[in-house]
Motif scaffolding. Sequence first.
Motif, mmCIF file in Angstrom:
data_model
loop_
_atom_site.group_PDB
_atom_site.id
_atom_site.type_symbol
_atom_site.label_atom_id
_atom_site.label_comp_id
_atom_site.label_asym_id
_atom_site.label_seq_id
_atom_site.Cartn_x
_atom_site.Cartn_y
_atom_site.Cartn_z
ATOM 1 N N THR A 155 -2.580 8.167 -5.535
ATOM 2 C CA THR A 155 -3.374 7.008 -5.113
ATOM 3 C C THR A 155 -4.150 7.309 -3.832
ATOM 4 O O THR A 155 -5.290 7.751 -3.875
ATOM 5 N N VAL A 156 -3.523 7.088 -2.697
ATOM 6 C CA VAL A 156 -4.277 7.137 -1.437
ATOM 7 C C VAL A 156 -4.689 8.547 -1.034
ATOM 8 O O VAL A 156 -5.648 8.723 -0.286
ATOM 9 N N TYR B 222 2.513 -0.246 -4.650
ATOM 10 C CA TYR B 222 1.355 0.221 -5.412
ATOM 11 C C TYR B 222 1.502 1.687 -5.817
ATOM 12 O O TYR B 222 1.280 2.021 -6.999
ATOM 13 N N VAL C 289 -11.501 0.511 -3.716
ATOM 14 C CA VAL C 289 -11.165 -0.860 -3.355
ATOM 15 C C VAL C 289 -12.453 -1.602 -3.033
ATOM 16 O O VAL C 289 -13.148 -1.259 -2.065
ATOM 17 N N VAL D 157 0.821 -1.214 0.000
ATOM 18 C CA VAL D 157 0.000 0.000 0.000
ATOM 19 C C VAL D 157 0.851 1.257 0.000
ATOM 20 O O VAL D 157 0.537 2.236 -0.679
#
Length: 583
Positions: free
Chosen positions: A435-436, A29, A442, A25
């Motif tokens: 991304t995050v 990724y 998800v 994570v």
Amino acid sequence: MARSRRRVDTPFLVAGLATAALLAVMLYYPVGSVLVEAVFSDGRLTLEPIRDVLTDSLYFGDLAGVFAGESPVELLRSVLAGEASFGRFGFTAYQAVLSTLLSLVIGLPGAYVLANYEFRGRRTVRSLTLVPFVLPSIMVAAGFAAMFGINGPLNRALAAVGLPTVELMFTLEIILLAHAFYNAPLVVRVVAAAWEGVDTRMVETARSLGASPRRAFLDVVVPQLAPAVLTSTLLVFIFTFMSFPIVLALGGFQLATVEVFLYDRISRLQLEEAAALAVLEAAITLGLTYAYLHYERAQAATRGVAAQTRERLFARVDLERLAIAGYGVVIAVVFVGPIVSMLLASVLDANGGFTLQYYEFLLDRQDAVVGTQPDVAIRNSLAFAVGTLVLAVPMGVVVALATARDTLSARVVGTLAMLPFAVSGVVVGLGLLQTVVFGVEVFGLQLQVTGAVAIVAAHAVGAYPFVVRTVTPALSSMDDRLVESARALGASRTRALLDIELPLVAPAVAAGAAFAFAISVGEFNSTVVLVEGGDAYTMPVAVQRYLSDRTLGPATAMGSVLLVVTSVSFVVIERLGAYGGLE
């Protein structure tokens, strides 16, 4: 002794899976998303972004024409005539080569002195070679700005003796000096460790067979030192090729490297071009990192068993010792000067009088012109460092347990674990941002975190390899019979770890934690990407903002606070002495 194969119990399995998930994570990724950005456009596979960068003369100069399909004959003519241009990638490699050579020129004599001479304070000097691992690079930039600026000690000294002043700020020379300050100690540490392990019996045998001291040195000592020299050369080149805060603060955009251009493209939200730059830079640094790990193993394999006896440095006066004394003066100017200059600049006003106004500025929570509150920066740095410890130390210990054995799988895990050494912090920051931070879906759920959480993740990614590097040697050198005896008496694998292994390697774990704390406090590359437009800025970001606004006083005061914090970590590491994996 080789570690025997053991049954993995549930807590071990859970810890391993949790660490793998966190790395996926926080590292693989996000970095993978950046790489994918460079080869996918509108959902289809394409190499167009990479091709656009390769054929852009801004990045590759005359070589861009060759990448575009033109004949290399014209490029060859330009090279022979000395008129060829290789763009930002060429300049980045050029300054990295010069920085590496300067680091070797300064570092190799230091390695010779440490390996061959005994003197008071030698252990302290050797410990100081750890400084590059814990000293924030943006703080180094502040020190060099204080020393070599137009009103710095160097120009004051030149003016005092009637010599013309020099303007080194925003020149290639100051970048090279700052890189040497930061990387020459790495050369000293790596090469001195190998020099101390040279098998003196081979030297004595060569001398007994009639070889002169020079011939014995060239034929016996140099081959044993070659892996260490090559290892340190590769490591310094990687670090200087990827250098960011030093170039940004001391060179500005006119001397921008690929890393600075990468940050600029991110700031302008030209993410496709930034991703292509990241892919090409990563391809270069990953290849160099693989070579570094290969030669690092070769270096470990060449260490001898009959170390030489060191002479007393001040036993007599001769030409060699006079040269060493001159070398010491140069070291004092290059390495001590910037730190002392930064400390002095933080307590001297424009007229050279003593003042605490810059520290009062930090305490009074005043807003700088650049809109950066000092108390917020300090609080954020300390909070992020604590969060980094919570993540990085357990992750590092788990990875160290997985890599302590000399097996193929352990080598693969160890290589993957060192990915943060090869991937730019700017790329990690960009990946987390895309991304995050921006949010990912998800299983139908939108997952999104704040910039502060992403910063802790980025810091942990950069810090945990140092925990691995300090803990793995301690685990590898442990007598396996201790654990096997506990297992034979009925202890589970987890109980054996908690009761036997961790207590025995506690100094190494504590040293790794100190490394993680210092690295988090000084981390700049990923942080500056993730704090854009937010208030999660840290002390290094504050220093850079003050320097960019030419507010040297607050920059040096904040840099001095950084120095104090990282010095505490250094003292912990030095006292524990658990840093064998960094040699």
